[in-house]
Scaffold this motif. Structure first.
Motif, PDB file in Angstrom:
ATOM      1  N   LEU A 241      57.007  52.342  42.458  1.00 56.56           N
ATOM      2  CA  LEU A 241      56.105  51.980  43.552  1.00 56.56           C
ATOM      3  C   LEU A 241      55.369  50.670  43.333  1.00 56.56           C
ATOM      4  CD1 LEU A 241      54.531  55.508  44.049  1.00 56.56           C
ATOM      5  CD2 LEU A 241      56.446  54.505  45.297  1.00 56.56           C
ATOM      6  N   GLY A 242      55.375  50.139  42.143  1.00 59.46           N
ATOM      7  CA  GLY A 242      54.612  48.935  41.844  1.00 59.46           C
ATOM      8  C   GLY A 242      53.215  49.310  41.389  1.00 59.46           C
ATOM      9  N   VAL A 243      52.678  48.549  40.480  1.00 57.07           N
ATOM     10  CA  VAL A 243      51.368  48.851  39.923  1.00 57.07           C
ATOM     11  C   VAL A 243      50.297  48.222  40.795  1.00 57.07           C
ATOM     12  CG1 VAL A 243      49.866  48.574  37.920  1.00 57.07           C
ATOM     13  CG2 VAL A 243      52.301  48.955  37.604  1.00 57.07           C
ATOM     14  N   ALA A 244      49.339  49.024  41.193  1.00 62.38           N
ATOM     15  CA  ALA A 244      48.177  48.522  41.920  1.00 62.38           C
ATOM     16  C   ALA A 244      46.967  48.813  41.051  1.00 62.38           C
ATOM     17  CB  ALA A 244      48.049  49.196  43.278  1.00 62.38           C
ATOM     18  N   SER A 245      46.667  47.923  40.138  1.00 58.38           N
ATOM     19  CA  SER A 245      45.573  48.157  39.204  1.00 58.38           C
ATOM     20  C   SER A 245      44.239  48.085  39.933  1.00 58.38           C
ATOM     21  CB  SER A 245      45.616  47.137  38.070  1.00 58.38           C
ATOM     22  OG  SER A 245      45.476  45.836  38.572  1.00 58.38           O
ATOM     23  N   PHE A 246      43.263  48.764  39.367  1.00 59.78           N
ATOM     24  CA  PHE A 246      41.940  48.831  39.967  1.00 59.78           C
ATOM     25  C   PHE A 246      41.373  47.425  40.138  1.00 59.78           C
ATOM     26  CE2 PHE A 246      38.151  50.797  41.223  1.00 59.78           C
ATOM     27  CZ  PHE A 246      37.100  50.091  40.678  1.00 59.78           C
ATOM     28  N   GLY A 247      40.958  47.111  41.360  1.00 64.04           N
ATOM     29  CA  GLY A 247      40.379  45.809  41.652  1.00 64.04           C
ATOM     30  C   GLY A 247      41.372  44.769  42.123  1.00 64.04           C
ATOM     31  N   SER A 248      42.677  45.063  42.055  1.00 60.37           N
ATOM     32  CA  SER A 248      43.665  44.088  42.514  1.00 60.37           C
ATOM     33  C   SER A 248      43.661  44.024  44.040  1.00 60.37           C
ATOM     34  CB  SER A 248      45.068  44.479  42.023  1.00 60.37           C
ATOM     35  OG  SER A 248      45.511  45.659  42.675  1.00 60.37           O
ATOM     36  N   ALA A 249      44.284  42.991  44.580  1.00 61.54           N
ATOM     37  CA  ALA A 249      44.333  42.823  46.031  1.00 61.54           C
ATOM     38  C   ALA A 249      45.074  43.985  46.691  1.00 61.54           C
ATOM     39  CB  ALA A 249      45.008  41.501  46.382  1.00 61.54           C
ATOM     40  N   LYS A 250      46.151  44.442  46.062  1.00 66.24           N
ATOM     41  CA  LYS A 250      46.923  45.566  46.622  1.00 66.24           C
ATOM     42  C   LYS A 250      46.082  46.836  46.625  1.00 66.24           C
ATOM     43  CE  LYS A 250      51.395  47.842  46.093  1.00 66.24           C
ATOM     44  NZ  LYS A 250      52.632  47.900  45.321  1.00 66.24           N
ATOM     45  N   TYR A 251      45.383  47.100  45.543  1.00 64.07           N
ATOM     46  CA  TYR A 251      44.525  48.275  45.447  1.00 64.07           C
ATOM     47  C   TYR A 251      43.416  48.213  46.494  1.00 64.07           C
ATOM     48  CZ  TYR A 251      41.316  51.722  43.502  1.00 64.07           C
ATOM     49  OH  TYR A 251      40.478  52.777  43.339  1.00 64.07           O
ATOM     50  N   THR A 252      42.773  47.053  46.607  1.00 67.76           N
ATOM     51  CA  THR A 252      41.687  46.883  47.565  1.00 67.76           C
ATOM     52  C   THR A 252      42.183  47.073  48.991  1.00 67.76           C
ATOM     53  OG1 THR A 252      40.631  45.351  46.043  1.00 67.76           O
ATOM     54  CG2 THR A 252      39.860  45.309  48.321  1.00 67.76           C
ATOM     55  N   THR A 253      43.361  46.550  49.314  1.00 60.22           N
ATOM     56  CA  THR A 253      43.935  46.713  50.648  1.00 60.22           C
ATOM     57  C   THR A 253      44.231  48.188  50.924  1.00 60.22           C
ATOM     58  OG1 THR A 253      44.905  44.518  50.536  1.00 60.22           O
ATOM     59  CG2 THR A 253      45.837  46.025  52.151  1.00 60.22           C
ATOM     60  N   ASN A 254      44.776  48.890  49.936  1.00 60.30           N
ATOM     61  CA  ASN A 254      45.067  50.312  50.109  1.00 60.30           C
ATOM     62  C   ASN A 254      43.800  51.125  50.341  1.00 60.30           C
ATOM     63  OD1 ASN A 254      47.808  49.935  49.828  1.00 60.30           O
ATOM     64  ND2 ASN A 254      47.828  50.445  47.656  1.00 60.30           N
ATOM     65  N   VAL A 255      42.745  50.849  49.573  1.00 56.97           N
ATOM     66  CA  VAL A 255      41.480  51.557  49.746  1.00 56.97           C
ATOM     67  C   VAL A 255      40.884  51.243  51.105  1.00 56.97           C
ATOM     68  CG1 VAL A 255      39.100  51.721  48.905  1.00 56.97           C
ATOM     69  CG2 VAL A 255      40.990  51.743  47.289  1.00 56.97           C
ATOM     70  N   HIS A 256      40.927  49.971  51.503  1.00 57.76           N
ATOM     71  CA  HIS A 256      40.386  49.567  52.801  1.00 57.76           C
ATOM     72  C   HIS A 256      41.121  50.272  53.939  1.00 57.76           C
ATOM     73  CE1 HIS A 256      38.380  46.935  55.653  1.00 57.76           C
ATOM     74  NE2 HIS A 256      39.551  46.636  56.178  1.00 57.76           N
ATOM     75  N   THR A 257      42.448  50.326  53.862  1.00 55.42           N
ATOM     76  CA  THR A 257      43.246  50.998  54.895  1.00 55.42           C
ATOM     77  C   THR A 257      42.935  52.483  54.940  1.00 55.42           C
ATOM     78  OG1 THR A 257      45.003  49.370  54.608  1.00 55.42           O
ATOM     79  CG2 THR A 257      45.602  51.426  55.684  1.00 55.42           C
ATOM     80  N   THR A 258      42.812  53.105  53.776  1.00 59.76           N
ATOM     81  CA  THR A 258      42.486  54.534  53.726  1.00 59.76           C
ATOM     82  C   THR A 258      41.119  54.800  54.344  1.00 59.76           C
ATOM     83  OG1 THR A 258      43.804  54.768  51.732  1.00 59.76           O
ATOM     84  CG2 THR A 258      42.219  56.507  52.180  1.00 59.76           C
ATOM     85  N   GLN A 259      40.153  53.960  54.048  1.00 63.27           N
ATOM     86  CA  GLN A 259      38.820  54.129  54.618  1.00 63.27           C
ATOM     87  C   GLN A 259      38.840  53.930  56.132  1.00 63.27           C
ATOM     88  OE1 GLN A 259      36.592  51.338  52.270  1.00 63.27           O
ATOM     89  NE2 GLN A 259      35.989  52.891  50.773  1.00 63.27           N
ATOM     90  N   ASN A 260      39.601  52.952  56.618  1.00 64.51           N
ATOM     91  CA  ASN A 260      39.690  52.733  58.064  1.00 64.51           C
ATOM     92  C   ASN A 260      40.338  53.923  58.764  1.00 64.51           C
ATOM     93  OD1 ASN A 260      38.428  50.266  58.008  1.00 64.51           O
ATOM     94  ND2 ASN A 260      40.324  49.093  57.975  1.00 64.51           N
ATOM     95  N   LEU A 261      41.428  54.451  58.188  1.00 63.76           N
ATOM     96  CA  LEU A 261      42.089  55.609  58.792  1.00 63.76           C
ATOM     97  C   LEU A 261      41.182  56.835  58.787  1.00 63.76           C
ATOM     98  CD1 LEU A 261      45.711  55.242  57.398  1.00 63.76           C
ATOM     99  CD2 LEU A 261      44.978  54.995  59.758  1.00 63.76           C
ATOM    100  N   THR A 262      40.436  57.023  57.709  1.00 67.64           N
ATOM    101  CA  THR A 262      39.504  58.139  57.642  1.00 67.64           C
ATOM    102  C   THR A 262      38.408  57.985  58.687  1.00 67.64           C
ATOM    103  OG1 THR A 262      39.950  58.388  55.293  1.00 67.64           O
ATOM    104  CG2 THR A 262      37.945  59.418  56.127  1.00 67.64           C
TER     105      THR A 262
END
Length: 130
Positions: free
Chosen positions: A62-83
């Motif tokens: 799946l690829g590494v999305a380390s804490f604080g990376s742009a990919k991780y931040t985008t995933n968290v942001h998307t999850t928060q928006n969907l919630t």
């Protein structure tokens, strides 16, 4: 905050021990590989990946999305928006539930009739416009 356990460091989704997802219990791996050789597990054999481990390397898949990376931040942001969207929709439905709970039968019957007619009109329109 000094001395408190780190919730992120103890998370079961953080890759540890060769990029395999582990639980907070030391050494317990959460994701097992599934292959045709797993059916032989009753004979005591374990399915082995190319690296000799019976577990899937999720970070490689799946690829590494380390804490604080742009990919991780985008995933968290998307999850928060969907919630937030789900909660907003749920609140709207809860606020308008009185329209369809048959507490006012005439109003509910009118809304039900409008929904049925709208669905029938949609079926007719979709017949000509695929």
């Amino acid at each position: 905050m000094v001395g408190e356990p780190n919730a992120i460091g103890n998370s079961p989704v953080i890759p540890h021990a060769g990029s395999v997802a582990t639980s907070p219990v030391k050494g317990k791996v959460l994701v097992r590989s599934r292959s045709s050789t797993d059916s032989k597990a009753s004979n005591g054999n374990k399915a082995q990946s190319k690296a000799g481990s019976p577990y899937i390397d999720l970070s490689a898949e799946l690829g590494v999305a380390s804490f604080g990376s742009a990919k991780y931040t985008t995933n968290v942001h998307t999850t928060q928006n969907l919630t937030g969207t789900y909660v907003g929709l749920y609140d709207w439905v809860a606020a308008h539930n009185h329209l369809v709970d048959w507490s006012r039968p005439a109003e509910t019957q009118h809304i039900l009739l409008v929904c049925i007619l709208a669905q029938a009109a949609l079926v007719v329109v979709l017949y000509w416009i695929p």
